[in-house]
Design a protein around this motif. Structure first.
Motif, short mmCIF file in Angstrom:
data_model
loop_
_atom_site.label_atom_id
_atom_site.label_comp_id
_atom_site.label_asym_id
_atom_site.label_seq_id
_atom_site.Cartn_x
_atom_site.Cartn_y
_atom_site.Cartn_z
N SER A 43 0.84 -1.21 0.00
CA SER A 43 0.00 0.00 0.00
C SER A 43 0.87 1.25 0.00
N LEU A 44 1.85 1.28 0.88
CA LEU A 44 2.72 2.46 0.97
C LEU A 44 3.46 2.69 -0.34
N ARG A 45 3.99 1.61 -0.90
CA ARG A 45 4.83 1.73 -2.10
C ARG A 45 4.02 2.09 -3.34
N ASP A 46 2.86 1.46 -3.47
CA ASP A 46 2.13 1.54 -4.75
C ASP A 46 0.94 2.49 -4.73
N ASP A 47 0.33 2.67 -3.59
CA ASP A 47 -0.99 3.31 -3.59
C ASP A 47 -1.09 4.62 -2.82
N PHE A 48 -0.13 4.91 -1.97
CA PHE A 48 -0.16 6.20 -1.28
C PHE A 48 0.32 7.28 -2.24
N GLY A 75 4.49 10.23 -1.71
CA GLY A 75 4.16 8.82 -1.91
C GLY A 75 5.33 7.92 -1.58
N GLY A 76 5.18 6.62 -1.83
CA GLY A 76 6.16 5.64 -1.38
C GLY A 76 7.57 5.87 -1.89
N TYR A 77 8.53 5.80 -0.98
CA TYR A 77 9.96 5.83 -1.33
C TYR A 77 10.70 4.94 -0.35
N PRO A 78 11.90 4.46 -0.72
CA PRO A 78 12.57 3.44 0.10
C PRO A 78 12.78 3.88 1.55
N ASP A 79 12.50 2.97 2.45
CA ASP A 79 12.68 3.20 3.88
C ASP A 79 14.13 2.93 4.25
N ASN A 80 14.91 4.01 4.35
CA ASN A 80 16.34 3.82 4.58
C ASN A 80 16.66 3.37 5.99
N THR A 81 15.68 3.37 6.89
CA THR A 81 15.97 2.84 8.24
C THR A 81 16.21 1.33 8.18
N ASP A 105 5.54 10.19 3.41
CA ASP A 105 5.50 11.34 4.32
C ASP A 105 4.05 11.74 4.56
N ILE A 106 3.74 12.05 5.79
CA ILE A 106 2.41 12.57 6.10
C ILE A 106 2.53 13.86 6.90
N LYS A 107 1.50 14.69 6.75
CA LYS A 107 1.45 15.98 7.45
C LYS A 107 0.21 16.06 8.32
N PHE A 108 0.40 16.60 9.51
CA PHE A 108 -0.72 16.79 10.44
C PHE A 108 -1.83 17.62 9.79
N GLU A 109 -3.06 17.18 9.99
CA GLU A 109 -4.19 17.96 9.49
C GLU A 109 -5.10 18.39 10.64
N SER A 110 -5.53 17.43 11.46
CA SER A 110 -6.41 17.80 12.56
C SER A 110 -6.28 16.81 13.71
N LYS A 111 -6.56 17.30 14.91
CA LYS A 111 -6.71 16.43 16.07
C LYS A 111 -8.15 16.57 16.53
N PHE A 112 -8.82 15.43 16.70
CA PHE A 112 -10.22 15.48 17.10
C PHE A 112 -10.35 16.05 18.51
N ALA A 113 -11.47 16.74 18.75
CA ALA A 113 -11.73 17.28 20.10
C ALA A 113 -11.77 16.16 21.12
N GLU A 114 -12.36 15.03 20.71
CA GLU A 114 -12.39 13.84 21.55
C GLU A 114 -11.97 12.65 20.70
N PRO A 115 -11.16 11.74 21.24
CA PRO A 115 -10.82 10.53 20.48
C PRO A 115 -12.09 9.73 20.16
#
Length: 166
Positions: A43-48, A75-81, A105-115
């Motif tokens: 999923s990470l490699r092909d579809d994100f 989108g997906g790129y090699p995990d050098n870790t 890579d992902i970026k913060f968008e929102s934190k819900f008021a309540e989980p």
DNA sequence: GCCAACGTTGGC
DNA sequence: GCCAACGTTGGC
């Protein structure tokens, strides 16, 4: 032809990396590394793709819950870790020439008021088919249907309204 | 290719 | 801490 936006859910243990850690990260962005499951890797490699939307889930938390949203910025790129042998996620079979594992890579968008607790999500009929709620589901990177994503956002907004009225 | 043993995930 | 449900490994 442009690709339609897709929706995902990413699991993380908040003790290692939480929604607050993401919000506090430089540029509110992090690389999502360390995934060592082939289905999740695919999923990470092909579809994100950049612009995709992510539900951010805290596992092994009290309670386990969806706690916010993020967007995919790369989108997906090699995990050098995987080829740093001092790293916890080291995998000697993966090399820079032939990477096995991928990250995004992902970026913060929102934190819900309540989980939105897992327990409460199970009570929502429209979410009955959600991968997260499937018995035995362990995938840490999973696709989410568009309607499921929208319902989760509505639930999050609903808890916010109720909280505000108190 | 089968499958038992083992390791991990993650809710409870 | 328990354990069900997986995924992976490796002997055969």
């Amino acid at each position: 032809m442009s690709r339609e936006v897709r929706y995902w859910l990413l699991k993380t243990e908040p003790e290692s990396f939480s929604i607050d850690d993401l919000a506090a990260a430089p540029r509110k962005t992090t690389c999502w590394d360390g995934v060592r499951n082939y289905q999740a890797r695919n999923s990470l490699r092909d579809d994100f793709k950049p612009g995709d939307h992510v539900l951010f889930y805290h596992s092994s938390a009290k309670p386990p819950a969806i706690v916010g949203t993020a967007t995919v910025t790369r989108g997906g790129y090699p995990d050098n870790t995987a080829w740093q042998n001092v790293n916890h996620h080291f995998d000697p079979k993966s090399t820079a020439e032939n990477p096995i594992w991928y990250m995004v890579d992902i970026k913060f968008e929102s934190k819900f008021a309540e989980p939105l607790a897992l327990e409460s999500l199970r009570k929502v009929p429209a979410l009955a088919k959600m991968e997260l709620l499937r018995k035995g589901s362990r995938l840490s990177v999973q696709p989410v249907r568009e309607d499921e994503f929208e319902i989760v956002l509505q639930l999050a907004a609903g808890t916010k309204r109720r909280t505000a009225k108190k």
